[in-house]
Design a protein around this motif. Structure first.
Motif, short mmCIF file in Angstrom:
data_model
loop_
_atom_site.label_atom_id
_atom_site.label_comp_id
_atom_site.label_asym_id
_atom_site.label_seq_id
_atom_site.Cartn_x
_atom_site.Cartn_y
_atom_site.Cartn_z
N ALA A 34 0.81 -1.22 0.00
CA ALA A 34 0.00 0.00 0.00
C ALA A 34 0.84 1.28 0.00
O ALA A 34 1.91 1.33 0.62
CB ALA A 34 -0.92 -0.01 1.21
N THR A 35 0.35 2.29 -0.69
CA THR A 35 1.04 3.57 -0.73
C THR A 35 0.65 4.46 0.45
O THR A 35 1.44 5.28 0.89
CB THR A 35 0.72 4.33 -2.03
N ILE A 61 4.09 -0.11 -3.91
CA ILE A 61 3.62 -0.41 -5.26
C ILE A 61 2.11 -0.56 -5.33
O ILE A 61 1.56 -0.86 -6.38
CB ILE A 61 4.27 -1.72 -5.79
N GLY A 62 1.42 -0.38 -4.21
CA GLY A 62 -0.04 -0.54 -4.21
C GLY A 62 -0.45 -1.83 -3.52
O GLY A 62 0.30 -2.80 -3.50
N SER A 63 -1.66 -1.82 -2.96
CA SER A 63 -2.12 -2.98 -2.19
C SER A 63 -2.15 -4.25 -3.01
O SER A 63 -1.73 -5.31 -2.55
CB SER A 63 -3.52 -2.71 -1.64
N GLY A 64 -2.66 -4.15 -4.24
CA GLY A 64 -2.75 -5.34 -5.10
C GLY A 64 -1.38 -5.94 -5.32
O GLY A 64 -1.18 -7.16 -5.21
N ILE A 67 -0.08 -7.72 -2.12
CA ILE A 67 -0.68 -9.04 -1.91
C ILE A 67 -0.05 -10.05 -2.88
O ILE A 67 0.29 -11.17 -2.50
CB ILE A 67 -2.22 -8.96 -2.09
N ASP A 81 -4.28 -1.88 2.14
CA ASP A 81 -5.26 -1.03 2.79
C ASP A 81 -6.58 -1.75 3.00
O ASP A 81 -7.40 -1.35 3.81
CB ASP A 81 -5.53 0.22 1.94
N ASP A 162 -8.47 7.32 -8.63
CA ASP A 162 -7.46 6.28 -8.52
C ASP A 162 -7.89 5.27 -7.47
O ASP A 162 -8.46 5.63 -6.45
CB ASP A 162 -6.09 6.88 -8.17
N GLY A 163 -7.64 4.01 -7.74
CA GLY A 163 -7.96 2.99 -6.78
C GLY A 163 -7.23 3.26 -5.48
O GLY A 163 -6.03 3.51 -5.50
N THR A 189 -11.81 -0.82 -3.72
CA THR A 189 -10.84 0.27 -3.85
C THR A 189 -11.18 1.16 -5.05
O THR A 189 -10.75 2.29 -5.13
CB THR A 189 -9.42 -0.28 -4.03
N ALA A 190 -11.94 0.62 -6.01
CA ALA A 190 -12.49 1.43 -7.09
C ALA A 190 -13.87 0.88 -7.38
O ALA A 190 -14.05 -0.33 -7.41
CB ALA A 190 -11.62 1.35 -8.34
#
Lengths: 345, 330
Positions: A34-35, A61-64, A67, A81, A162-163, A189-190
């Motif tokens: 997560a950012t 790099i983001g939650s996705g 994971i 997140d 943004d997601g 998230t989106a």
């Protein structure tokens, strides 16, 4: 020609040495995800390194991505997140725990309405976001704000394009409060926003709200606080209009029964408590119950334990909300119950 | 050059050895440049293969319906690319409609009409415009241009066309400030330097004798441009336009800030929309789920396809232009 080639070779050698140097200094702790919590993880890592010499390489790099990386076992911990569902955790042998709380604050731009003056409840907020409430002097809004002079002005919804974890917390709250939102839109998230304008990031939402009369958007607590935006007071689970403060976010976590939540799957929206802010959510760390490299994970958990014990003031300096002590104790218990002894701090 | 080197070497070695040596270096040179060219093909094929591989779950789940569906619902995992394709094509078209005539005009002025002392400053200003990072255009568009546009030009557009049949729905309110039209305007500023810089350079390649001959028989500047310069340099002009269109189709950051990022198609150009690249940039990092990421990758594949079609159309246009000109061309 010669000197240039030499210089080039020298430069290449220099770069190689620099890389070698960083790779010997850089350490065993690797994480990605997560950012949203990146600034506080970086701050904690800096202080932790000064004290112990152990550094952290965290890639926001983001939650996705986080994971995916932990499932591929390329990192020691993943960060998300949005908590993973229990079934997903069990299928992959993972466990998760919260680190800090993020809050979401609705902000408005209605001429004549000051910060904290407007009061909304979850159902009305959902109706505004769906497009059922088209004007600010709608009966549903007026009923909650008897003393406020609401103009006949069209509602312009502004959402995060943004997601993001912020989206997830916000839409999860709306889903809990409005059956129509839950069935028509849902929580993620989106999502497929029924109306309004999408803006990138907190700053995009804030700027669009600032520009358009009659607009309503939502931003992270830290952003709303630092920029003194015209926030909305929310009626919480107990029916009390609440101000968005750090204490109100902590209250949302304090009354939550983390210990009995399966797999720590808790979104801190609409939690009970007289003074709890209703739109909050924790950000999570995901690790293996039985990791391939028990030592690396032990070091990672040591780091988070240190952060729980010493990192609250750092978190507050960046306007993150630290977990209340009761929640931290629940996390320790969950470690004992779920993670193999070799990996415990 | 080669002969000179040859005669020089003749003194030391026999002609035969020298030729063999040059033959070998010729071969090496050909292998080197050939590999470089082949690398492009390998990268291209690799990209397509990776995109198809990444998008496969979405391709299997949605089939051709992906291209025509306007759904974009990450919660139920129903995805379609039509509103993104629509936004991409419409915003790029608006940008081209504005930037192409202006860009050509700038190039004509710079090559034919501009006083010598102004030529360099204007030329440098245009090239600098091309060097501004797109995020700067995005921030400027959101913080400066969008509010200005919302308060002045958009209300005027809405009022002015309120009673005109088709235009009234194209320019229907409310004025958000951000939207497809705003994105098109920002894009037109961004691609303007590409069109004017490239066309100026190709206009410069037109032989002076041709132009002077035309002037000598009494042609006006317009006639020289239209009948001599443009036909001579049309390949370069179309090339510059395609370069610009390519940038407009793929531009991400600036568009994301000003297009309003809505997945719903609304007939009005002033309403928010989205483009393929804006959607990918917005949603990729936090995308979760089995079909969400493949759908985003398939969007990338679709953009690849659009760019390919645009290039193909440009080639066909060039071919037909050349045939119309009697196969003369250059």
């Amino acid at each position: 020609m010669k000197p240039f080639t030499n210089r080039l070779l020298g430069l290449a050698a220099g770069i190689a040495v620099a890389f070698a140097a960083t790779s010997t200094l850089a350490v065993d702790l690797t994480g990605a995800g997560a950012t949203f919590p990146y600034p506080i993880y970086a701050k904690w890592a800096e202080a932790y390194k000064a004290k112990t010499g152990v550094g952290l390489n965290y890639q926001p790099i983001g939650s996705g991505g986080g994971i995916a990386q932990i499932k591929a076992k390329t990192v020691t911990f993943g960060a998300s997140d949005k908590p993973l569902q229990l079934s997903d955790l069990q299928a992959s042998g993972l466990t998760q725990f919260p680190t800090v709380i993020g809050g979401v604050v609705p902000v408005v731009n209605i001429p004549g309405v000051k910060a904290g003056e407007l009061v909304l409840d979850g159902k009305t907020l959902a109706d505004i976001c769906i497009g059922n409430v088209k004007y600010w002097d709608d009966g549903a809004v007026k009923r909650l704000n008897p003393g406020v002079n609401l103009p006949h002005l069209a509602v312009v919804g502004v959402h995060r394009s943004d997601g993001s974890g912020t989206n997830f917390i916000f839409t999860d709250y709306l889903s809990k409060k409005s059956p129509q939102w839950a069935s028509q839109v849902g929580a993620a998230t989106a999502v497929d926003w029924p109306t309004g304008v999408g803006a990138k990031g907190n700053e995009g939402v804030a700027e669009n709200v600032r520009q358009a009369n009659g607009s309503i958007g939502y931003v992270e607590y830290a952003y709303a606080k630092q920029n003194h935006l015209a926030y909305v007071r929310m009626i919480n689970h107990d029916g009390v209009p609440t101000e968005p403060t750090a204490a109100a976010f902590q209250a949302a976590s304090a009354r939550t029964d983390w210990a009995h939540a399966p797999g720590f799957y808790v979104v801190l929206t609409d939690q009970p408590g007289h003074d709890a802010w209703p739109i909050a959510g924790a950000t999570f760390i995901i690790v293996y119950k039985n990791p391939a490299d028990p030592n690396a994970q032990k070091e990672a958990l040591k780091f988070f334990k240190w952060a729980y014990e010493n990192g609250d003031s750092l978190a507050e300096s960046l306007d993150y909300v630290a977990l209340p002590q009761t929640t931290k104790d629940d996390v320790y218990k969950s470690w004992q119950a779920n993670i193999v002894p070799a990996s415990l701090p | 050059m080669v002969d000179a080197v040859l005669t020089e070497n003749m003194a030391a070695t026999s002609r035969g050895t020298a030729l063999r040596r040059f033959g070998r270096s010729d071969f090496r040179f050909r292998a080197l440049t050939g590999t470089a060219a082949l690398l492009v093909v390998v990268i291209f094929v690799g990209l397509i293969a990776t995109l198809v591989y990444g998008a496969w779950p979405a391709i299997k789940a949605f089939g051709f319906g992906f291209l025509t569906s306007t759904a974009w619902n990450p919660v139920t995992e129903h995805f379609g690319a039509f509103s993104e394709i629509y936004g991409t094509v419409v915003s790029a078209t608006i940008a081209m409609l504005i930037a192409f005539p202006i860009g050509i005009g700038i190039a004509i002025f710079l090559t034919e009409l501009c006083p010598r002392s102004l030529k360099r400053p204007i030329g440098i200003a245009i090239e600098l415009l091309a060097g501004i990072p797109s995020i700067v255009y995005g921030i400027w568009g959101l913080f400066i241009f969008a509010p200005f546009f919302q308060q002045t030009i958009q209300p005027w557009l809405i009022d002015a066309f309120a009673n005109v049949p088709i235009l009234s729905s194209l320019f229907a309110g409310p004025p958000f400030g951000v939207g497809i039209f705003t994105a098109g305007l920002i894009l037109s500023i961004m691609i303007l330097p590409f069109i004017s810089a490239v066309t100026r350079d190709v206009f410069e390649t037109v032989p002076h004798t041709l132009k002077e001959a035309a002037y000598a028989i009494g042609c006006t500047t317009w006639e020289v441009m239209w009948n001599v310069v443009l036909p001579y340099s049309r390949a370069g002009v179309v090339g510059g336009a395609m370069l610009a269109l390519g940038r407009a189709l793929g531009e991400t950051m600036a568009v994301t800030f000003v297009i309003g990022n809505s997945h719903h198609i609304n007939g009005s150009l002033l309403s928010p929309g989205t483009t393929i690249s804006a959607t990918i940039a917005n949603e990729f990092t936090e995308a979760l789920g089995d079909l969400y990421i493949p759908a985003l990758i398939e969007l990338g594949l679709v953009l690849f396809g659009i760019t390919f079609i645009v290039l193909a159309i440009a080639q066909i246009m060039l071919y037909r232009l050349n045939r119309l000109a009697g196969g003369g061309g250059k």
